[in-house]
Design an enzyme around this catalytic site. Structure first.
Site, PDB file in Angstrom:
ATOM      1  N   PRO A   1     -39.998  47.924  30.225  1.00 59.34           N
ATOM      2  CA  PRO A   1     -39.621  48.460  28.908  1.00 59.34           C
ATOM      3  C   PRO A   1     -40.041  47.594  27.719  1.00 59.34           C
ATOM      4  O   PRO A   1     -39.996  48.063  26.588  1.00 59.34           O
ATOM      5  CB  PRO A   1     -38.089  48.590  28.995  1.00 59.34           C
ATOM      6  CG  PRO A   1     -37.671  47.731  30.129  1.00 59.34           C
ATOM      7  CD  PRO A   1     -38.834  47.611  31.058  1.00 59.34           C
TER       8      PRO A   1
ATOM      9  N   GLU B   1     -33.078  45.594  37.457  1.00 59.70           N
ATOM     10  CA  GLU B   1     -32.431  44.280  37.518  1.00 59.70           C
ATOM     11  C   GLU B   1     -33.270  43.166  36.891  1.00 59.70           C
ATOM     12  O   GLU B   1     -32.761  42.096  36.635  1.00 59.70           O
ATOM     13  CB  GLU B   1     -32.010  43.925  38.948  1.00 59.70           C
ATOM     14  CG  GLU B   1     -33.087  44.005  39.973  1.00 59.70           C
ATOM     15  CD  GLU B   1     -32.532  43.772  41.385  1.00 59.70           C
ATOM     16  OE1 GLU B   1     -33.212  44.170  42.335  1.00 59.70           O
ATOM     17  OE2 GLU B   1     -31.438  43.200  41.540  1.00 59.70           O
TER      18      GLU B   1
ATOM     19  N   ARG C   1     -57.481  61.354  35.502  1.00 59.61           N
ATOM     20  CA  ARG C   1     -58.150  62.557  34.978  1.00 59.61           C
ATOM     21  C   ARG C   1     -59.237  62.230  33.965  1.00 59.61           C
ATOM     22  O   ARG C   1     -60.032  63.093  33.608  1.00 59.61           O
ATOM     23  CB  ARG C   1     -57.146  63.577  34.448  1.00 59.61           C
ATOM     24  CG  ARG C   1     -56.137  63.074  33.475  1.00 59.61           C
ATOM     25  CD  ARG C   1     -54.931  64.007  33.404  1.00 59.61           C
ATOM     26  NE  ARG C   1     -55.341  65.377  33.163  1.00 59.61           N
ATOM     27  CZ  ARG C   1     -55.889  65.803  32.034  1.00 59.61           C
ATOM     28  NH1 ARG C   1     -56.092  64.956  31.058  1.00 59.61           N
ATOM     29  NH2 ARG C   1     -56.241  67.056  31.889  1.00 59.61           N
TER      30      ARG C   1
END
Ligand code: 9D3
Length: 246
Positions: free
Chosen positions: A89, A116, A154
């Site tokens: 994150p 964690e 892609r």
């Protein structure tokens, strides 16, 4: 391209993990995809991958050694110039531009984060790039890894049957797409825009560009910020705004 995923959930990266055209490229072996499980490489009898945090506090911290072994193993299977990408994150926000950069690599190792948290030394010593999908909380990096794999594959040459489709993708020219319609001409009183039925291809292209610009300004003004629009695009936007008010 060769892709390795370092994850405690390797079963989520089987041959059917990727769908659509990308999945086909994996199943046909044009893209190599394999998962490495750090737990398999843990040397202690209980194969632990986490331990208590120095300094105290709740939760556990992912240990360096099992993940480091798995990352190094994965890296050794890839060509020089490949990159190790940590999914967490705190990373750089993933976007189409970054997908395009990753698609130019001969290979990548994706390291799936865990809620964690990792020993910071692992990220700093083994990873070239830290990447996030955005400001929301996932339980781990596996879903993010699949999103990155899908977006990157892609873009590889020959994966989309029609190279034009990739070029026309939303975001490839930095705008949202124009709206599309198919039969019937009227449904619940909502008619298809008349310009699409008249068959004037120059007019249709102009209308579609106007819609793409207008919808981008309405829904995603951030995509237009700091962008120099041509005089023609500015005129189309003004037209869109004027039509919206009528
Ligand atoms: C509050 C401190 N950490 C939780 C103990 C923060 C945290 C770390 C890891 C929260 C979630 C995660 C797991 N997420 C990912 O591994 C992840 C992620 C995400 O949560 N959001 C957007 N992109 C990504 S990429 C990997």
């Amino acid at each position: 391209m060769q892709i390795r995923v370092v994850t405690l959930f390797p079963e989520r990266f089987g041959p059917d993990a990727v769908d659509g055209v990308g999945g086909r490229a994996v199943r046909e072996g044009r893209v190599g995809l394999a998962a490495l499980d750090p737990r398999e490489l843990a040397t202690d009898p209980h194969r632990t991958v986490d331990d208590r945090p120095y300094g105290g506090g709740p939760g556990m911290v992912i240990r360096v050694e099992p993940f480091r072994s798995a990352i190094r193993q994965a890296r050794s299977e890839l060509a020089p110039g490949s990159r190790v990408v940590f999914l967490g994150p705190q990373g750089r926000r993933f976007d189409q531009r970054l997908a395009g950069e990753l698609a130019c690599l001969p290979g990548m190792v994706l390291v799936a984060g865990r809620y964690e948290g990792f020993d910071q030394r692992l990220i700093e010593s083994e990873c070239d790039l830290e990447l996030s999908l955005g400001d929301f909380v996932l339980s781990g990096g596996e879903i993010a890894a699949l999103a990155v794999i899908d977006a990157v594959i892609r873009l590889l040459p020959g994966v989309l049957g029609d190279p034009e489709s990739a070029r026309h993708d939303s975001f490839s020219d930095g705008l949202l797409e124009y709206p599309q319609y198919t039969r019937p001409e009227v449904i619940d009183g909502a008619a298809v825009p008349a310009v699409l039925l008249a068959g004037n291809h120059a007019e249709i292209a102009r209308w579609r560009r106007k819609q793409a610009l207008g919808r981008t300004l309405e829904k995603r003004p951030d995509l237009l910020a700091g962008r120099d629009l041509s005089a023609e695009d500015q005129a189309l936007l003004a037209e869109y705004e004027a039509e919206r008010r009528t």
